[in-house]
Scaffold this motif. Structure first.
Motif, PDB file in Angstrom:
ATOM      1  N   GLU A 204       0.842  -1.215   0.000  1.00 45.51           N
ATOM      2  CA  GLU A 204       0.000   0.000   0.000  1.00 45.51           C
ATOM      3  C   GLU A 204       0.878   1.266   0.000  1.00 45.51           C
ATOM      4  N   VAL A 205       2.126   1.128   0.458  1.00 42.36           N
ATOM      5  CA  VAL A 205       3.072   2.260   0.450  1.00 42.36           C
ATOM      6  C   VAL A 205       3.861   2.272  -0.863  1.00 42.36           C
ATOM      7  N   THR A 206       4.438   1.126  -1.240  1.00 41.08           N
ATOM      8  CA  THR A 206       5.285   1.115  -2.449  1.00 41.08           C
ATOM      9  C   THR A 206       4.481   1.393  -3.719  1.00 41.08           C
ATOM     10  N   LYS A 207       3.195   1.043  -3.703  1.00 45.23           N
ATOM     11  CA  LYS A 207       2.431   1.296  -4.949  1.00 45.23           C
ATOM     12  C   LYS A 207       2.255   2.799  -5.210  1.00 45.23           C
ATOM     13  N   GLN A 208       2.485   3.606  -4.190  1.00 46.86           N
ATOM     14  CA  GLN A 208       2.392   5.059  -4.388  1.00 46.86           C
ATOM     15  C   GLN A 208       3.751   5.709  -4.678  1.00 46.86           C
ATOM     16  N   ALA A 209       4.795   4.863  -4.729  1.00 48.39           N
ATOM     17  CA  ALA A 209       6.146   5.419  -4.897  1.00 48.39           C
ATOM     18  C   ALA A 209       6.474   5.668  -6.366  1.00 48.39           C
ATOM     19  N   ASP A 210       7.280   6.712  -6.618  1.00 43.08           N
ATOM     20  CA  ASP A 210       7.780   6.962  -7.969  1.00 43.08           C
ATOM     21  C   ASP A 210       8.940   6.029  -8.259  1.00 43.08           C
TER      22      ASP A 210
END
Ligand code: 13P
Ligand code: SF4
Length: 304
Positions: A204-210
């Motif tokens: 849920e965190v890494t999917k928002q990462a560039d």
């Protein structure tokens, strides 16, 4: 004694006594200033094989010092602070893995390097965050039991969906405590910042990462980027290092609580103790070392 005087003493003595100081990227700035080499877990493992010094002081956590000893048994290896362990490395024991192997005999056990030397003896291949994708793609086996980090395992499973993964429920308590709400809040505060995350964070965190990558990967991305603002989704020491390396850019922590106590515990005084022969020397019995080395060797064979 002033910090600068202690650092000068370390620099003088390590030269005189033929000692190499290796530091993980999460170590403090003052430690990285006296280190011969600073890097992520994969870079540290590879560097350990090429060192000419007879003694190595590892500033980081226990599994990193064990990796150096496994790869360079002829060297005297110190863990700078003997209390520095990675909690994730202790989450599963040999019996857990042996039971899994018995239940799934056609699966290959891939171990995150954040595991003890003892656990590695019952695993087949090691990975670190920077080489996991490459290793998993290159290894001929398609059925994988990934231990212990469920988040790095999920990240790899999504990158290599053609392979079949069994994941365990382990992970880094610090990275895994970050939530998508933390990301929403910081992104709202710094809307034009680029978000860089470590794959030990939840999906849920890494999917928002560039960008998602190892500690070195995150630092290199920020250094090379022509963007000016970054949210750092890994241990907060990386925020500090990047502020030194790129004074013209701005770095914001994903959370002020993103701190690994085990990584923060080592000080320059510990290094001085090790130089003076008072630190903890890493000892691994030869059978364990040889069995653990097999999966580190496989990592380097597949990881390049
Ligand atoms: P790296 O291999 O990215 O340096 O990660 C090690 C680690 O412990 C991250 O928490
Ligand atoms: Fe272990 Fe997490 Fe600390 Fe890395 S940040 S050393 S995975 S506890």
């Amino acid at each position: 004694m002033l910090l600068r005087e202690i650092q000068d003493e370390i620099l003088r003595l390590k030269q005189e006594k033929d000692i190499a100081i290796l530091a993980h990227s999460y170590q403090s700035h003052e430690i990285t200033e006296v280190a011969d080499f600073v890097g992520d877990s994969y870079a540290l493992a590879k560097k350990a094989m090429t060192l000419t010094q007879k003694t190595v002081i590892l500033c980081g956590v226990r599994f990193m010092a064990e990796t150096v000893k496994i790869l360079s048994p002829e060297k005297t290896v110190y863990l700078a602070n003997s209390s520095a362990g990675c909690p994730m490395a202790e989450q599963f024991n040999k019996t857990d893995i042996e039971n899994l192997r018995a239940k799934h005999p056609d699966y290959t056990v891939v171990a995150y390097i954040n595991t003890t030397a003892e656990l590695k003896t019952v695993c087949d291949v090691c990975v670190t965050s920077s080489c996991a994708e490459q290793v998993i793609r290159s290894m001929p086996q398609d059925k994988i039991i990934f231990v212990p980090d469920i988040n790095l395992g999920t990240y790899c499973k999504n990158l290599v969906p053609e392979k079949d993964f069994i994941l365990l429920d382990g992970g880094c308590p610090i990275h895994a405590s970050m939530t998508e709400n933390d990301v929403f809040k910081v992104k709202k505060q710094y809307p034009s910042a680029v978000f860089l995350a470590h794959p030990e964070c939840k999906a849920e965190v890494t999917k928002q990462a560039d960008y998602t990558g190892s500690t070195t990967g995150i630092m290199e991305y920020a250094i090379k980027s022509d963007k000016k603002e970054f949210i750092i989704g890994t241990e907060n020491s990386i925020v500090e290092h990047l502020k030194y390396k790129c004074p013209d850019k701005k770095f914001f922590p994903l959370s002020n609580n993103f701190i690994c106590g085990d990584m923060a515990i080592t000080s320059v005084f510990d290094i001085l103790d090790c130089i003076n022969g008072k630190g903890e020397e890493i000892k691994i019995d030869e059978d364990t070392r040889i069995a653990a080395k097999k999966c580190i060797d496989k990592m380097i064979e597949y990881g390049g």
